[in-house]
Structures are given as C-alpha cells and as structure tokens.
Design a protein around this motif. Structure first.
Motif, PDB file in Angstrom:
ATOM      1  N   VAL A  57      -1.591 -24.066 -17.344  1.00  0.00           N
ATOM      2  CA  VAL A  57      -1.424 -22.910 -18.223  1.00  0.00           C
ATOM      3  C   VAL A  57      -1.866 -21.647 -17.501  1.00  0.00           C
ATOM      4  CG1 VAL A  57      -2.211 -21.781 -20.338  1.00  0.00           C
ATOM      5  CG2 VAL A  57      -1.656 -24.220 -20.370  1.00  0.00           C
ATOM      6  N   GLN A  58      -2.962 -21.728 -16.771  1.00  0.00           N
ATOM      7  CA  GLN A  58      -3.460 -20.568 -16.037  1.00  0.00           C
ATOM      8  C   GLN A  58      -2.447 -20.109 -14.988  1.00  0.00           C
ATOM      9  OE1 GLN A  58      -6.303 -18.876 -16.869  1.00  0.00           O
ATOM     10  NE2 GLN A  58      -5.512 -17.358 -15.429  1.00  0.00           N
ATOM     11  N   GLN A  59      -1.735 -21.036 -14.394  1.00  0.00           N
ATOM     12  CA  GLN A  59      -0.695 -20.684 -13.428  1.00  0.00           C
ATOM     13  C   GLN A  59       0.443 -19.921 -14.109  1.00  0.00           C
ATOM     14  OE1 GLN A  59       0.288 -24.533 -11.844  1.00  0.00           O
ATOM     15  NE2 GLN A  59      -1.439 -24.565 -10.408  1.00  0.00           N
ATOM     16  N   VAL A  60       0.808 -20.348 -15.323  1.00  0.00           N
ATOM     17  CA  VAL A  60       1.826 -19.628 -16.093  1.00  0.00           C
ATOM     18  C   VAL A  60       1.352 -18.211 -16.387  1.00  0.00           C
ATOM     19  CG1 VAL A  60       3.142 -19.550 -18.256  1.00  0.00           C
ATOM     20  CG2 VAL A  60       2.700 -21.750 -17.146  1.00  0.00           C
ATOM     21  N   ILE A  61       0.098 -18.099 -16.792  1.00  0.00           N
ATOM     22  CA  ILE A  61      -0.487 -16.792 -17.113  1.00  0.00           C
ATOM     23  C   ILE A  61      -0.396 -15.850 -15.918  1.00  0.00           C
ATOM     24  CG2 ILE A  61      -2.675 -15.616 -17.621  1.00  0.00           C
ATOM     25  CD1 ILE A  61      -3.409 -18.140 -19.306  1.00  0.00           C
ATOM     26  N   GLU A  62      -0.713 -16.342 -14.734  1.00  0.00           N
ATOM     27  CA  GLU A  62      -0.688 -15.501 -13.538  1.00  0.00           C
ATOM     28  C   GLU A  62       0.722 -15.034 -13.214  1.00  0.00           C
ATOM     29  OE1 GLU A  62      -3.349 -14.281 -12.117  1.00  0.00           O
ATOM     30  OE2 GLU A  62      -4.514 -15.361 -13.626  1.00  0.00           O
ATOM     31  N   VAL A  63       1.711 -15.899 -13.417  1.00  0.00           N
ATOM     32  CA  VAL A  63       3.109 -15.522 -13.158  1.00  0.00           C
ATOM     33  C   VAL A  63       3.541 -14.410 -14.107  1.00  0.00           C
ATOM     34  CG1 VAL A  63       5.508 -16.311 -13.358  1.00  0.00           C
ATOM     35  CG2 VAL A  63       3.829 -17.720 -12.159  1.00  0.00           C
ATOM     36  N   VAL A  64       3.226 -14.555 -15.384  1.00  0.00           N
ATOM     37  CA  VAL A  64       3.621 -13.545 -16.366  1.00  0.00           C
ATOM     38  C   VAL A  64       2.843 -12.250 -16.146  1.00  0.00           C
ATOM     39  CG1 VAL A  64       3.732 -12.973 -18.828  1.00  0.00           C
ATOM     40  CG2 VAL A  64       4.295 -15.285 -18.055  1.00  0.00           C
ATOM     41  N   LYS A  65       1.564 -12.367 -15.845  1.00  0.00           N
ATOM     42  CA  LYS A  65       0.731 -11.180 -15.626  1.00  0.00           C
ATOM     43  C   LYS A  65       1.284 -10.333 -14.475  1.00  0.00           C
ATOM     44  CE  LYS A  65      -3.616 -11.800 -16.240  1.00  0.00           C
ATOM     45  NZ  LYS A  65      -5.050 -12.192 -16.077  1.00  0.00           N
ATOM     46  N   ALA A  66       1.777 -11.004 -13.446  1.00  0.00           N
ATOM     47  CA  ALA A  66       2.314 -10.289 -12.287  1.00  0.00           C
ATOM     48  C   ALA A  66       3.603  -9.546 -12.617  1.00  0.00           C
ATOM     49  CB  ALA A  66       2.560 -11.269 -11.141  1.00  0.00           C
ATOM     50  N   ALA A  67       4.257  -9.928 -13.714  1.00  0.00           N
ATOM     51  CA  ALA A  67       5.530  -9.308 -14.090  1.00  0.00           C
ATOM     52  C   ALA A  67       5.375  -8.213 -15.140  1.00  0.00           C
ATOM     53  CB  ALA A  67       6.490 -10.388 -14.618  1.00  0.00           C
ATOM     54  N   LEU A  68       4.137  -7.958 -15.580  1.00  0.00           N
ATOM     55  CA  LEU A  68       3.908  -6.951 -16.616  1.00  0.00           C
ATOM     56  C   LEU A  68       4.142  -5.536 -16.097  1.00  0.00           C
ATOM     57  CD1 LEU A  68       0.656  -8.164 -18.437  1.00  0.00           C
ATOM     58  CD2 LEU A  68       3.013  -8.343 -19.236  1.00  0.00           C
ATOM     59  N   THR A  69       4.559  -4.673 -16.992  1.00  0.00           N
ATOM     60  CA  THR A  69       4.681  -3.262 -16.651  1.00  0.00           C
ATOM     61  C   THR A  69       3.310  -2.596 -16.727  1.00  0.00           C
ATOM     62  OG1 THR A  69       5.259  -2.829 -18.970  1.00  0.00           O
ATOM     63  CG2 THR A  69       7.075  -3.058 -17.413  1.00  0.00           C
ATOM     64  N   ASP A  70       3.173  -1.463 -16.083  1.00  0.00           N
ATOM     65  CA  ASP A  70       1.887  -0.754 -16.032  1.00  0.00           C
ATOM     66  C   ASP A  70       1.363  -0.442 -17.429  1.00  0.00           C
ATOM     67  OD1 ASP A  70       1.987  -0.811 -13.318  1.00  0.00           O
ATOM     68  OD2 ASP A  70       2.748   1.236 -13.083  1.00  0.00           O
ATOM     69  N   GLY A  71       0.072  -0.647 -17.601  1.00  0.00           N
ATOM     70  CA  GLY A  71      -0.560  -0.292 -18.862  1.00  0.00           C
ATOM     71  C   GLY A  71      -0.633  -1.411 -19.873  1.00  0.00           C
ATOM     72  N   CYS A  72       0.112  -2.485 -19.645  1.00  0.00           N
ATOM     73  CA  CYS A  72       0.105  -3.613 -20.594  1.00  0.00           C
ATOM     74  C   CYS A  72      -0.982  -4.621 -20.207  1.00  0.00           C
ATOM     75  CB  CYS A  72       1.456  -4.320 -20.601  1.00  0.00           C
ATOM     76  SG  CYS A  72       2.793  -3.372 -21.347  1.00  0.00           S
ATOM     77  N   GLU A  73      -1.523  -5.278 -21.224  1.00  0.00           N
ATOM     78  CA  GLU A  73      -2.512  -6.332 -21.010  1.00  0.00           C
ATOM     79  C   GLU A  73      -1.946  -7.651 -21.489  1.00  0.00           C
ATOM     80  OE1 GLU A  73      -6.141  -5.362 -22.966  1.00  0.00           O
ATOM     81  OE2 GLU A  73      -6.311  -3.374 -22.041  1.00  0.00           O
ATOM     82  N   LEU A  74      -2.427  -8.753 -20.919  1.00  0.00           N
ATOM     83  CA  LEU A  74      -1.991 -10.084 -21.322  1.00  0.00           C
ATOM     84  C   LEU A  74      -3.154 -10.824 -21.959  1.00  0.00           C
ATOM     85  CD1 LEU A  74       0.722 -11.970 -20.447  1.00  0.00           C
ATOM     86  CD2 LEU A  74      -1.153 -13.289 -19.531  1.00  0.00           C
ATOM     87  N   TRP A  75      -2.975 -11.283 -23.205  1.00  0.00           N
ATOM     88  CA  TRP A  75      -4.012 -12.029 -23.910  1.00  0.00           C
ATOM     89  C   TRP A  75      -3.502 -13.446 -24.177  1.00  0.00           C
ATOM     90  CZ3 TRP A  75      -5.823  -8.201 -28.342  1.00  0.00           C
ATOM     91  CH2 TRP A  75      -6.317  -7.022 -27.752  1.00  0.00           C
TER      92      TRP A  75
END
Length: 245
Positions: free
Chosen positions: A72-90
């Motif tokens: 799951v943490q690996q999935v989180i890192e992939v999505v986090k890397a694709a976020l636009t500036d200013g967004c947070e991932l929870w």
C-alpha cells in the motif's frame, strides 16, 4: 454455517460476487436465469455484463491478492509523485484503520484551497500508463458554496473521484485504487467519511441525526432544523460537535 457454505449455489454466488461491480442480486440473476455456474461460464457470456463488470472480470485474478501495508505504501508513493503542486495526499480506508492487508487503496487528495477544478484530470494524466483502466470517474458535482446532501442518488458522496486499476512498479498484480479529491474546507469530513469502516460510518451518521439533529456527510455537518453549517478543520472538531469521543 458449515452446512450453508457447503451448498453449491452459495459457493457459486460467493465466487461471482468477488468480481468487482457484481452484487448479490446480479449474481442470483446470472445463476437462476442464465445458468452461470463459474467464472469460465461468465467468460463465455460477457454480453450479460456491464462495462464495469467486464473490467472486474478482466482483473479478477489480480484483485484476489490483497496488498500488504508495504505494498500500500508503494501505491501511495506512486500517486504522491503524480500530484499537482499544493495538493496533499491523505491515506484513508483500511490502511488508515491499521489493517495488515487491504483489498484496495483509498487515497484522499486535499487541495490547497477550495478550487478542485482540474485536479483529478491532472492526476490521471500524470499517472500515465500506470493507470490501466478507470471503473468510474465523476467530476464537477461538488460545490463548496452550497453543501451537498448526505449522499447522491447513487449512494456515493459528490466528491470528484476516480475508481481505477493501477500497475505499481515491483508488484505482480494490478491494484484497485480509489482516488478522491476534496476541497480543503471539506477535508475533515471527507477524511472521516472515507476512513470507514462502513458500519462505523452508518452508526455515526445515524447518531448525528437521531441524537443531535445533525446531518453528517463527507462534505459537511449541518443542523437539520436551522441549516447551520459547522466549520470543522479536524476530525476531532466533528466529534466534539457530535458529543462523541
């Protein structure tokens, strides 16, 4: 219980409902009316299926393999890397609740302000070929100015979301991932709503309505009589208004 599970029909229905997008009533219809007895039968009768169910069948084998917390943490890192500036991932869902294994990954994307326009589309674009298929995508139904009702007619909230299948580097199986976008002012409600479990959420919303006269959703907390909306920046603020710990 053992006698029930030894019933061949129950075993077939149990297998069919493991397909993403297939509920008990659909499985019963396939079994009784169309004589579907296993996954192979269904592969020969895909005309019975919706597009979403066909995708669920396509990834049936993949989705039978749960994710460890490390995966799951690996999935989180992939999505986090694709976020636009200013967004947070929870992280939400079972992972946040501490489950050792998860059938899917629920991720809340929190915008810097209240403008969610284009955030989901940009995320999907940035994920590129890691995103295999989209089961469902909804955009543009949420407004901050006028709070959404408890649920839409589909049973979902009105947050922008993409329910999809993703490939993750280093993982053998395709993973089911739910990407949900919330404006900052609604983030505490969305965080609570998407953390679950479903039984806890139902009980909490029932408590809010019956005991406090409040309507709780993944968007807001509203007094049912006066229409007053409560400003809550954290989950703790919501619990304080509800009078629960």
């Amino acid at each position: 219980v053992n006698e029930l599970w030894s019933d061949p029909k129950i075993q077939v229905l149990d297998e069919l409902t493991k397909i993403y997008g297939v509920g008990p009533s659909t499985a019963e219809k396939w079994y009784s009316k169309h004589k579907i007895r296993n996954i192979e039968d269904l592969k020969s009768n895909t005309y019975l299926m919706t597009d979403v169910q066909k995708m669920g069948l396509k990834y049936f084998e993949d989705f039978q393999h749960p994710l460890s917390r490390e995966e799951v943490q690996q999935v989180i890192e992939v999505v986090k890397a694709a976020l636009t500036d200013g967004c947070e991932l929870w992280e939400t869902g079972g992972y946040r609740r501490g489950k050792p294994l998860s059938n899917d990954v629920d991720l809340l994307i929190v915008t810097k302000g209240d403008d969610t326009n284009g955030v989901l589309g940009a995320l999907i674009k940035n994920l590129g070929d890691k995103l295999c298929d989209i089961f469902s995508k909804t955009q543009g139904h949420n407004t901050v100015e006028k709070a959404a009702p408890r649920h839409s007619k589909t049973g979902f909230d009105r947050l922008d979301k993409c329910l999809c299948a993703m490939t993750i580097p280093g993982q053998k199986w395709v993973r089911r991932v739910d990407l949900i976008v919330t404006p900052r002012s609604q983030s505490a409600f969305a965080f609570l709503g998407w953390t679950g479990s479903s039984g806890f959420e139902r009980s909490l919303r029932l408590w809010a309505s019956k005991e406090r006269g409040l309507s709780l959703s993944s968007h807001t907390l509203v007094d049912q009589k006066t229409g007053k909306e409560y400003v809550c920046e954290r989950e703790e603020d919501i619990f304080a208004v509800l009078g629960v710990e």
